[in-house]
Design a protein around this motif. Structure first.
Motif, PDB file in Angstrom:
ATOM      1  N   CYS A 180       3.321   2.110 -27.715  1.00 22.07           N
ATOM      2  CA  CYS A 180       3.240   1.104 -26.650  1.00 22.07           C
ATOM      3  C   CYS A 180       2.710   1.770 -25.383  1.00 22.07           C
ATOM      4  O   CYS A 180       3.200   2.829 -24.995  1.00 22.07           O
ATOM      5  N   LEU A 182       2.941   0.623 -22.348  1.00 17.12           N
ATOM      6  CA  LEU A 182       3.716   0.315 -21.126  1.00 17.12           C
ATOM      7  C   LEU A 182       4.852   1.328 -20.952  1.00 17.12           C
ATOM      8  O   LEU A 182       5.078   2.179 -21.799  1.00 17.12           O
ATOM      9  N   HIS A 183       5.542   1.192 -19.835  1.00 17.78           N
ATOM     10  CA  HIS A 183       6.592   2.179 -19.516  1.00 17.78           C
ATOM     11  C   HIS A 183       7.836   1.457 -19.021  1.00 17.78           C
ATOM     12  O   HIS A 183       8.325   1.768 -17.936  1.00 17.78           O
ATOM     13  N   CYS A 184       8.346   0.503 -19.757  1.00 15.25           N
ATOM     14  CA  CYS A 184       9.549  -0.202 -19.311  1.00 15.25           C
ATOM     15  C   CYS A 184      10.665   0.838 -19.170  1.00 15.25           C
ATOM     16  O   CYS A 184      10.817   1.703 -20.052  1.00 15.25           O
ATOM     17  N   CYS A 187      13.230   1.708 -22.027  1.00 10.54           N
ATOM     18  CA  CYS A 187      12.721   1.738 -23.413  1.00 10.54           C
ATOM     19  C   CYS A 187      12.271   3.147 -23.809  1.00 10.54           C
ATOM     20  O   CYS A 187      11.566   3.824 -23.069  1.00 10.54           O
ATOM     21  N   LEU A 189      10.546   3.720 -26.699  1.00 10.41           N
ATOM     22  CA  LEU A 189       9.474   3.690 -27.703  1.00 10.41           C
ATOM     23  C   LEU A 189       8.172   4.386 -27.283  1.00 10.41           C
ATOM     24  O   LEU A 189       7.584   5.096 -28.099  1.00 10.41           O
ATOM     25  N   PRO A 190       7.694   4.214 -26.021  1.00  5.86           N
ATOM     26  CA  PRO A 190       6.442   4.913 -25.690  1.00  5.86           C
ATOM     27  C   PRO A 190       6.581   6.427 -25.822  1.00  5.86           C
ATOM     28  O   PRO A 190       5.639   7.116 -26.218  1.00  5.86           O
ATOM     29  N   PHE A 227       1.198  -9.821 -26.950  1.00  7.43           N
ATOM     30  CA  PHE A 227       0.704  -9.969 -25.576  1.00  7.43           C
ATOM     31  C   PHE A 227      -0.245  -8.851 -25.173  1.00  7.43           C
ATOM     32  O   PHE A 227      -0.839  -8.896 -24.111  1.00  7.43           O
ATOM     33  N   PHE A 228      -0.411  -7.826 -26.012  1.00  4.06           N
ATOM     34  CA  PHE A 228      -1.377  -6.786 -25.678  1.00  4.06           C
ATOM     35  C   PHE A 228      -2.773  -7.245 -26.066  1.00  4.06           C
ATOM     36  O   PHE A 228      -2.967  -7.768 -27.161  1.00  4.06           O
ATOM     37  N   PHE A 289      15.914  -7.199 -18.552  1.00  2.00           N
ATOM     38  CA  PHE A 289      15.074  -6.075 -18.960  1.00  2.00           C
ATOM     39  C   PHE A 289      13.709  -6.161 -18.271  1.00  2.00           C
ATOM     40  O   PHE A 289      13.120  -5.162 -17.910  1.00  2.00           O
TER      41      PHE A 289
HETATM   42  S1  SF4 Z   1      10.095  -2.718 -24.061  1.00  2.00           S
HETATM   43 FE1  SF4 Z   1       9.192  -0.799 -24.824  1.00  2.00          FE
HETATM   44  S2  SF4 Z   1       7.889  -1.449 -26.538  1.00  2.00           S
HETATM   45 FE2  SF4 Z   1       8.348  -3.291 -25.328  1.00  2.00          FE
HETATM   46  S3  SF4 Z   1       6.653  -3.464 -23.838  1.00  2.00           S
HETATM   47 FE3  SF4 Z   1       8.277  -2.292 -22.811  1.00  2.00          FE
HETATM   48  S4  SF4 Z   1       7.783  -0.135 -23.205  1.00  2.00           S
HETATM   49 FE4  SF4 Z   1       6.624  -1.373 -24.680  1.00  2.00          FE
END
Ligand code: SF4
Lengths: 432, 85
Positions: A180, A182-184, A187, A189-190, A227-228, A289
């Motif tokens: 991913c 993004l940098h939530c 999260c 996952l990235p 959405f990407f 979130f």
């Molecule tokens: S929550 Fe994690 S996987 Fe989902 S958009 Fe945000 S950074 Fe990406």
């Protein structure tokens, strides 16, 4: 060699706080394990046998015999994983760690395992097995992000075979992509799966869905990547594939998709309608979130609240049931946040929800920030399960946050016992 | 029939109008998505995703994250179709 994969147990909300069982008139749902073990097992070179033990369902017996034990775990299960590994190694057994926690905190687990796999397992699994066979395990295997194209589908039969009376998940996850950009801030996952998005092939997805259908299971999309910009077309193709397979008579049933309220609010109406056509009837939404719900519940921004309410209304308009997982304890949350959340559930007519404490999991941006700020005071990994306070919140004491978390569960479910008992199974079942 | 860039611009303005709830005629090329049109990051992403899907292109995510104005969106997407000014 005989290889035993173990999914170590972790405490859920009601395990940690048994009073929830009295307050929440819902059926408890124990979901399937994450797909990690099934994916790595599928990459095992020929000539070995594999088995799977789900420690949540069948508590792992440390006298179990095998040539190699592979434990895959995330943070909530790390305490139990280390306990199992220590007991096995005391018997002279070889034990390998993999999954999110070992990848993010290799130093925290290294002394308890013979080898730690950092990153995705498939690219290095054959080396691990080969080295174990020759008594030459290395302490660490660092895997680059896997090329998804040649991967064989996950060996989900291992999971299906672990089902027992009292543990028969309705649905199993379908992983569409990895990575991913993004940098939530909450999260992992990235960091774990790298920023670049990679997509599974339609053959891979088809084979997995067919296996679930044959077992009478529903498939769930744990993440909505639609959405990407690079993902939208592929996602639409997947939806069309589902409709086509169903049209050809495959008993393919889909349950929910993981999504956020800002996405629901803006998603192309044609895509929403397509999702509905596949039979998806639930959105799993995390509130607290994204910027919209954080603004609505933290400072109580009326514009953000209005957006969140409209997003839920859009679910109802499309006949999709929103199941909201509320995260509390974010940067801007204060003592008013609990009542703002409850008021939102009333206004938006949300009738199924769970409540979680926003937790700084190792590997996430907030883990680093909270550590830099000296907020993290508890490193007992079993407390990292969304049900305990492990950090000092910004605008209230840890005790008040904990009371607020319990208050949300109690208040939301108060007076719902009869309503819940009259609902169909899926609409009265939650993970807690 | 306009050029490909005009077609991209047409769709960008149309979708923007829907997402930002602003009449199409009030949107200018120099408007900033966030500051002037009030789009949040998910709306930015939705805009890019819809147009990218329609024109069958895969814009580079690093560039997607950096667009600021309406014109920059159009230029980025049209660039991926291989059409410059
Ligand atoms: S929550 Fe994690 S996987 Fe989902 S958009 Fe945000 S950074 Fe990406």
């Amino acid at each position: 060699m005989k290889i035993t994969f173990v999914y170590p147990a972790f405490e859920r909300h009601a395990d940690a706080h048994p009073e929830l069982k009295a307050w929440v008139p819902a059926n408890e749902y124990i979901g399937p394990p994450s797909l990690g073990i099934a994916c790595v097992a599928a990459a095992t070179p020929p000539g070995h046998t594999v088995e799977f033990i789900d420690d949540r369902v069948t508590p792992f017996n440390v006298d179990h015999e095998s040539d190699l034990f592979a434990l895959s775990f995330f943070t909530p299960a790390a305490t139990r994983a280390i306990e199992i590994a220590d007991a096995l190694r005391a018997r002279g057994k070889r034990v390998v760690a993999g999954g999110i926690f070992p990848s993010m905190m290799p130093e925290a687990v290294a002394s308890h395992f013979d080898a730690v796999v950092v990153g995705e397992g498939e690219p290095v699994w054959a080396d691990v097995v080969n080295d174990a066979e020759h008594g030459a395990l290395r302490p660490r295997y660092s895997a680059p992000p896997a090329d998804l194209a040649p991967l064989v589908p996950p060996q989900v039969d291992l999971y299906l075979g672990a089902e027992r009376d009292g543990y028969r998940p309705d649905d199993y996850p379908l992983q569409i992509s990895r990575g991913c950009p993004l940098h939530c801030d909450a999260c992992v996952l990235p960091e774990y799966l790298a920023p670049k998005m990679r997509f599974h092939s339609m053959d891979y997805l088809t084979a997995t869905m067919k296996r679930y259908a044959a077992a009478g299971k529903l498939a769930s999309f744990t993440e909505d990547t639609s959405f990407f910009p690079q993902a939208r077309r592929g996602f639409r193709e997947l939806i069309e594939l589902c409709v086509k397979l169903q049209g050809e008579g495959l008993n393919l049933r889909l349950s929910y998709i993981g999504i956020s309220l800002p996405i629901i609010l803006n998603l192309d109406p044609t895509l929403l309608a397509d999702l509905k056509r596949t039979g998806i009837d639930r959105f799993y939404v995390v509130g607290g979130f994204d910027p919209v719900t954080r603004g609505a519940f933290g400072p109580g921004d009326p514009k953000m609240l209005d957006k969140a309410v409209r997003a839920i209304a859009r679910c109802h308009e499309f006949g999709i049931d929103p199941y909201v997982s509320f995260l509390v304890g974010n940067r801007d949350d204060d003592e008013g946040t609990f009542d703002r959340m409850l008021e939102f559930t009333r206004v938006a007519k949300i009738d199924l929800a769970e409540f979680c404490i926003s937790t700084p999991y190792p590997g996430t941006p907030i883990w680093r920030r909270y550590n830099d700020e000296g907020r993290v005071f508890d490193r007992a990994w079993k407390h990292y399960n969304d049900a305990n306070i492990v950090f000092r919140p910004h605008n209230m004491t840890p005790e008040r946050l904990f009371e607020g978390y319990l208050y949300l569960w109690r208040e939301f479910y108060q007076g719902r016992a009869r309503d819940m008992s009259e609902r169909p199974h899926t609409r009265s079942t939650i993970q807690f | 029939m306009g050029t490909t860039k005009e077609k991209v611009a047409d769709r960008v303005f149309g979708i923007l109008s829907e997402l930002a709830a602003i009449p199409r005629g009030d949107i200018r090329g120099g408007d900033r998505l966030r500051e002037d049109l009030g789009l949040d990051s998910m709306q930015n992403m939705e805009l890019l995703s819809r147009v990218a899907e329609e024109f069958n292109i895969d814009p580079d995510m690093d560039k997607v994250m950096k667009v600021v104005t309406v014109d920059e969106v159009v230029t980025l997407l049209a660039g991926h179709i291989g059409v410059g000014e």
